[in-house]
Enzyme design. Structure first.
Site, PDB file in Angstrom:
ATOM      1  N   HIS A 289      -9.281   1.385   4.821  1.00  0.00           N
ATOM      2  CA  HIS A 289      -8.016   1.516   5.554  1.00  0.00           C
ATOM      3  C   HIS A 289      -8.219   2.436   6.758  1.00  0.00           C
ATOM      4  O   HIS A 289      -8.994   3.388   6.687  1.00  0.00           O
ATOM      5  CB  HIS A 289      -6.922   2.067   4.625  1.00  0.00           C
TER       6      HIS A 289
ATOM      7  N   GLY B  70       3.027   2.245  10.878  1.00  0.00           N
ATOM      8  CA  GLY B  70       4.023   3.303  10.725  1.00  0.00           C
ATOM      9  C   GLY B  70       4.724   3.669  12.023  1.00  0.00           C
ATOM     10  O   GLY B  70       5.401   4.694  12.103  1.00  0.00           O
TER      11      GLY B  70
ATOM     12  N   LYS C 245       0.166   4.233  -0.216  1.00  0.00           N
ATOM     13  CA  LYS C 245      -0.435   5.428   0.403  1.00  0.00           C
ATOM     14  C   LYS C 245      -0.199   6.645  -0.501  1.00  0.00           C
ATOM     15  O   LYS C 245      -0.226   6.505  -1.724  1.00  0.00           O
ATOM     16  CB  LYS C 245       0.101   5.615   1.823  1.00  0.00           C
TER      17      LYS C 245
ATOM     18  N   GLU D 114      -6.548   4.788   7.867  1.00  0.00           N
ATOM     19  CA  GLU D 114      -6.315   6.218   7.596  1.00  0.00           C
ATOM     20  C   GLU D 114      -7.541   6.851   6.958  1.00  0.00           C
ATOM     21  O   GLU D 114      -7.849   8.019   7.211  1.00  0.00           O
ATOM     22  CB  GLU D 114      -5.060   6.378   6.722  1.00  0.00           C
TER      23      GLU D 114
ATOM     24  N   GLU E  89      -5.096  -4.736  10.535  1.00  0.00           N
ATOM     25  CA  GLU E  89      -4.053  -3.745  10.793  1.00  0.00           C
ATOM     26  C   GLU E  89      -4.321  -3.045  12.121  1.00  0.00           C
ATOM     27  O   GLU E  89      -5.137  -2.124  12.181  1.00  0.00           O
ATOM     28  CB  GLU E  89      -4.031  -2.698   9.674  1.00  0.00           C
TER      29      GLU E  89
ATOM     30  N   ASN F  39       0.884  -1.178   0.000  1.00  0.00           N
ATOM     31  CA  ASN F  39       0.000   0.000   0.000  1.00  0.00           C
ATOM     32  C   ASN F  39       0.913   1.217   0.000  1.00  0.00           C
ATOM     33  O   ASN F  39       1.503   1.553   1.016  1.00  0.00           O
ATOM     34  CB  ASN F  39      -0.889  -0.028   1.253  1.00  0.00           C
TER      35      ASN F  39
ATOM     36  N   SER G  27       3.819  -2.168  10.367  1.00  0.00           N
ATOM     37  CA  SER G  27       5.261  -2.313  10.571  1.00  0.00           C
ATOM     38  C   SER G  27       5.769  -3.715  10.221  1.00  0.00           C
ATOM     39  O   SER G  27       6.692  -4.221  10.853  1.00  0.00           O
ATOM     40  CB  SER G  27       5.648  -1.939  12.009  1.00  0.00           C
TER      41      SER G  27
HETATM   42  P1  13P Z   1       3.401   0.340   7.661  1.00  0.00           P
HETATM   43  O1  13P Z   1       3.858  -0.954   7.041  1.00  0.00           O
HETATM   44  O2  13P Z   1       4.136   1.538   7.160  1.00  0.00           O
HETATM   45  O3  13P Z   1       3.317   0.249   9.156  1.00  0.00           O
HETATM   46  O4  13P Z   1       1.891   0.568   7.140  1.00  0.00           O
HETATM   47  C1  13P Z   1       0.979  -0.469   7.249  1.00  0.00           C
HETATM   48  C2  13P Z   1      -0.248  -0.100   6.498  1.00  0.00           C
HETATM   49  O5  13P Z   1      -1.003   0.763   6.917  1.00  0.00           O
HETATM   50  C3  13P Z   1      -0.490  -0.793   5.230  1.00  0.00           C
HETATM   51  O6  13P Z   1      -1.772  -0.530   4.750  1.00  0.00           O
END
Ligand code: 13P
Length: 256
Positions: free
Chosen positions: A98, A176, A12, A100, A170, A10, A216
């Site tokens: 997601h 992150g 983002k 976010e 997640e 992803n 992560s």
């Molecule tokens: P990270 O791997 O940067 O922690 O992000 C995970 C994520 O949100 C994937 O959709």
């Protein structure tokens, strides 16, 4: 039941079209040895980067995904993208719900559900994201939160439709942050998700659904995570932005 591993990047809001093309040009060669029947490798660039990436991965074992989809076929929905627009670019997977989007853009279980239905109707594989916040976990509400997200997000799906869905677990506190759920904690939660799917859709469907871990995940922990019974791959943020680290992660996951 054996479930095929699925590793999706992803991206983002990262990578212009030129940057995305360069990333997959490098990635192609690094993952060319991964047999298509062993793993699905997916990249989900931002909308403006999808076309260039789609061209660059033609003939490779890398598949194309998007980060969102609108439920309407077309119309007055400024800033949104429809199924046909994604179809035309060769998109096969769509990330939906997601954390976010839930945190910053007002996504709810109801809008997740509408997007999932639209994605399925158009023949995409939805990657439906669920996950608890840190305060949910600390106050013992993880299972309640996940149950609500699954019940709402997957409401009204037939068994046949559910069989095509991928779930991404997640934990929001692990995204992150460098804090990964331990394989044991992740497995316990994945097991809860599977039991919930078994209750909702029957064991024959629930046992076949692929559940990715995200938060992560990186080359160093991918093997241990994917070795867990109910962890069938990963949804990767930061580590998917560099061809070498994403390729290492994929290869390590396949050892799990
Ligand atoms: P990270 O791997 O940067 O922690 O992000 C995970 C994520 O949100 C994937 O959709």
């Amino acid at each position: 039941m054996s479930r095929k591993v699925i590793i999706a990047g992803n991206w983002k809001m990262n990578k212009t079209a030129a940057e995305g093309k360069a990333l997959v040009e490098a990635l192609k060669g690094l993952v060319a040895d991964v047999p298509a029947d062993k793993a699905d490798i997916v990249v989900c660039p931002p909308f403006t980067t999808i076309a260039a990436v789609g061209e660059a991965i033609k003939g490779s074992n890398i598949k194309l995904g998007a980060q969102n989809i609108h439920w309407a076929a077309n119309g007055a929905f400024t800033g949104e993208i429809s199924a046909d627009m994604l179809k035309e670019l060769g998109v096969e997977y769509v990330i939906i719900g997601h954390s976010e989007r839930r945190q910053y853009f007002g996504e709810t279980d109801e809008t997740v559900n509408k997007r999932v239905k639209a994605a399925l109707a158009a023949g995409f594989t939805p990657i439906v994201c669920v996950g608890e916040m840190l305060e949910d976990r600390e106050s013992g509400k993880t299972e309640k939160v996940l149950f609500t997200q699954l019940e709402g997000g997957l409401a009204g799906l037939s068994k046949e439709e559910m069989a095509k869905v991928v779930i991404a677990y997640e934990p929001v506190w692990a995204i992150g942050t460098g804090k990964t759920a331990t394989p044991e904690v992740a497995e316990e939660t994945h097991n809860f998700i599977r039991m919930t799917l078994n209750d909702m859709f029957g064991r024959e469907i629930g046992e076949g659904v692929r559940i990715q871990y995200g938060g992560s995940m990186k080359a160093e922990n991918a093997k241990e995570l994917v070795a867990q019974r109910n962890i069938d791959g990963g949804l990767i943020g930061g580590a998917a932005l560099v061809a070498e680290s994403f390729s290492k992660l994929i290869h390590n996951a396949l050892l799990g």
